[in-house]
Scaffold this active site. Structure first.
Site, short mmCIF file in Angstrom:
data_model
loop_
_atom_site.label_atom_id
_atom_site.label_comp_id
_atom_site.label_asym_id
_atom_site.label_seq_id
_atom_site.Cartn_x
_atom_site.Cartn_y
_atom_site.Cartn_z
N GLY A 55 -4.63 -4.52 5.72
CA GLY A 55 -3.66 -4.68 6.79
C GLY A 55 -4.22 -3.16 7.43
O GLY A 55 -4.71 -2.33 7.11
N GLU A 60 -10.95 0.53 -4.24
CA GLU A 60 -11.37 0.36 -2.82
C GLU A 60 -12.02 1.35 -1.97
O GLU A 60 -11.44 2.59 -2.07
CB GLU A 60 -10.06 -0.31 -2.13
N LYS A 114 -0.94 -1.03 -4.67
CA LYS A 114 -1.92 -0.17 -4.21
C LYS A 114 -1.68 1.38 -3.88
O LYS A 114 -0.59 1.43 -3.11
CB LYS A 114 -2.64 -0.82 -2.85
N LYS A 169 -10.34 -7.31 6.78
CA LYS A 169 -9.20 -7.17 7.73
C LYS A 169 -9.80 -7.55 8.80
O LYS A 169 -10.84 -7.36 9.43
CB LYS A 169 -9.15 -5.49 7.85
N ASP A 221 -6.94 3.11 -3.53
CA ASP A 221 -7.80 3.02 -2.25
C ASP A 221 -8.07 4.49 -1.77
O ASP A 221 -7.25 5.07 -1.62
CB ASP A 221 -6.98 2.17 -1.02
N LYS A 260 -2.94 4.96 -2.55
CA LYS A 260 -3.83 5.78 -1.90
C LYS A 260 -4.24 7.00 -2.71
O LYS A 260 -3.27 7.61 -3.25
CB LYS A 260 -3.18 6.12 -0.60
N ASP A 315 -13.91 -1.87 1.66
CA ASP A 315 -13.02 -2.15 3.09
C ASP A 315 -13.94 -1.52 4.38
O ASP A 315 -14.71 -2.47 4.79
CB ASP A 315 -11.74 -1.24 3.01
N SER A 334 1.01 -1.07 0.08
CA SER A 334 0.15 -0.11 0.17
C SER A 334 0.97 1.34 0.14
O SER A 334 1.63 1.48 1.02
CB SER A 334 -0.90 0.11 1.37
#
Ligand code: OSB
Ligand code: MG
Length: 376
Positions: free
Chosen positions: A299, A222, A170, A271, A197, A172, A247, A144
């Site tokens: 995570g 996400e 991934k 998660k 995400d 952000k 998520d 991430s």
């Protein structure tokens, strides 16, 4: 096998991050978190178990936060376990049931259940991998990547992770940091498995902007919208080609079933901490698999306590996409267990008894800022 709980020790830790981690909701420079140790007696033998809590120091990812976890645990959750214990028959598998009267607070419940399950498995000499029936030995590792100051800086950071062997990136994103960084990474790496995400920072009004991401062959997007916007995620999913992944919105097996049946999630990020524990996480895996919905393991900047347990969970057959299960060095120069390392882009699933290796006492003490002991 009945387990007798003596007490829980909650340690407040502050572990420096190797680089600041910026998401749409915050910049973290250190992981402030709770580690839980339960002292138990199983069939006359003293066994301790370990858990960690996913909650952040502030309620910016979900409504939970470390000080709130301590409070609800001391005031409500642990007294319920004490009462259950007096009635007899407390096991790791019934912890969730006994904590049900308390609404929400899933990260607190997850940490408690995790510690009890670890003690129970340790006493039985069973690894979490075998407890789950996992047959894989390793899981593919994704990373991430936080929001950066500039696109060139982002490209450098991504290059570094790819050189280390991470199998999927991934990014952000947030309003003002979405299409440009995604385009740049995709142009630099035409074939890399890439996903984004947003951590719940857009609204349906942004649909036109989000649709621009469809041009970059992303594995998934996400949680673009708010936690309680399940219906709006379903609407957005209908107008985007990029698969919708939830998520924050999926907090239980029940909400996973809702998301799947509403068309709000083609993919689910599981998660364990967010959903109340590893046992509920497995139930979500089972429901998703039965529906043909792919899952992957997210995570919360876990230490070695949670990271290995996440790797074992991600060994279940429905976890068909690489998780945010990176090497310990992604976040920490020094971990509290033997660090997890990348081996050709994979993380090895632990095989020792329990959910994790026992943390190193000196390392743990070094990061501890406060200790709280709650007798049960
Ligand atoms: O949304 O997945 C998220 C970290 C903290 C809070 C929320 C999220 C994350 C991550 C990092 O993306 C995942 C990890 O590698 O631990
Ligand atoms: Mg997320």
């Amino acid at each position: 096998m009945a387990i007798i709980i003596k007490d829980f020790t909650f340690s407040s830790l502050e572990i420096p991050l190797v680089t600041p981690f910026t998401t749409s909701f915050s910049t973290q420079t250190a992981r402030k978190m709770l580690v839980v140790q339960v002292h138990t007696e199983v069939d006359g033998t003293s066994v301790s178990g370990w858990g960690e809590c996913g909650a952040l120091a502030e309620p910016v990812y979900s409504e939970e936060y470390t000080a709130g976890v301590l409070d609800v645990s001391e005031r409500f959750l642990l007294p319920l376990l004490a009462a259950a214990q007096r009635d007899g028959g407390l096991t790791a598998e019934t912890v969730g049931h006994y904590l049900e009267p308390i609404v929400g607070h899933r990260m607190a419940k997850s940490a408690i259940e995790m510690a009890v399950l670890d003690a129970q498995l340790r006493a039985a000499g069973v690894s979490f991998k075998d407890y789950l029936g996992v047959t894989r030995d390793k899981v593919p590792s994704g990373v991430s990547v936080g929001i950066q100051d500039s696109v060139p800086r982002l490209l450098d950071v991504v290059d570094g992770y790819l050189a280390e062997g991470y199998q999927r990136i991934k990014l952000k994103i947030k309003p003002g940091w979405d299409v440009d960084p995604v385009r740049a990474v995709r142009e630099a790496h035409p074939d890399v498995p890439l996903q984004v995400d947003a951590n719940a920072t857009y609204t349906l009004v942004d649909a036109a902007q989000l649709r621009k991401l469809d041009a970059y062959d992303l594995l998934l997007i996400e949680q673009p919208l708010a936690e309680d916007d399940m219906r709006q995620h379903a609407e957005l999913a209908r107008v985007m080609r990029t698969p919708m992944c939830l998520d924050e919105s999926v907090v239980s097996a029940a909400s996973a079933a809702d998301a799947i049946s509403m068309g709000a999630a083609a993919i689910i990020n599981i998660k364990p901490s967010r959903v109340g524990g590893y046992l509920e996480a497995r139930r979500i895996h089972d429901i998703a698999r039965a529906h043909g919905t792919a899952v992957w393991c997210g995570g919360m900047l876990e230490t070695g306590i949670g990271r290995g347990a996440n790797a074992a969970l991600a060994g279940l057959p429905g976890f068909t996409l690489p998780g945010d299960i990176s090497a310990s060095s992604r976040f920490y120069e020094h971990d509290i267990t033997t660090p997890f390392v990348l081996e050709d882009g994979f993380i090895r699933i632990p095989t020792g008894p329990g959910l994790c290796e026992e943390p190193n006492a000196d390392a743990l003490a070094g990061f501890t800022t406060a200790t709280h002991v709650f007798p049960v």
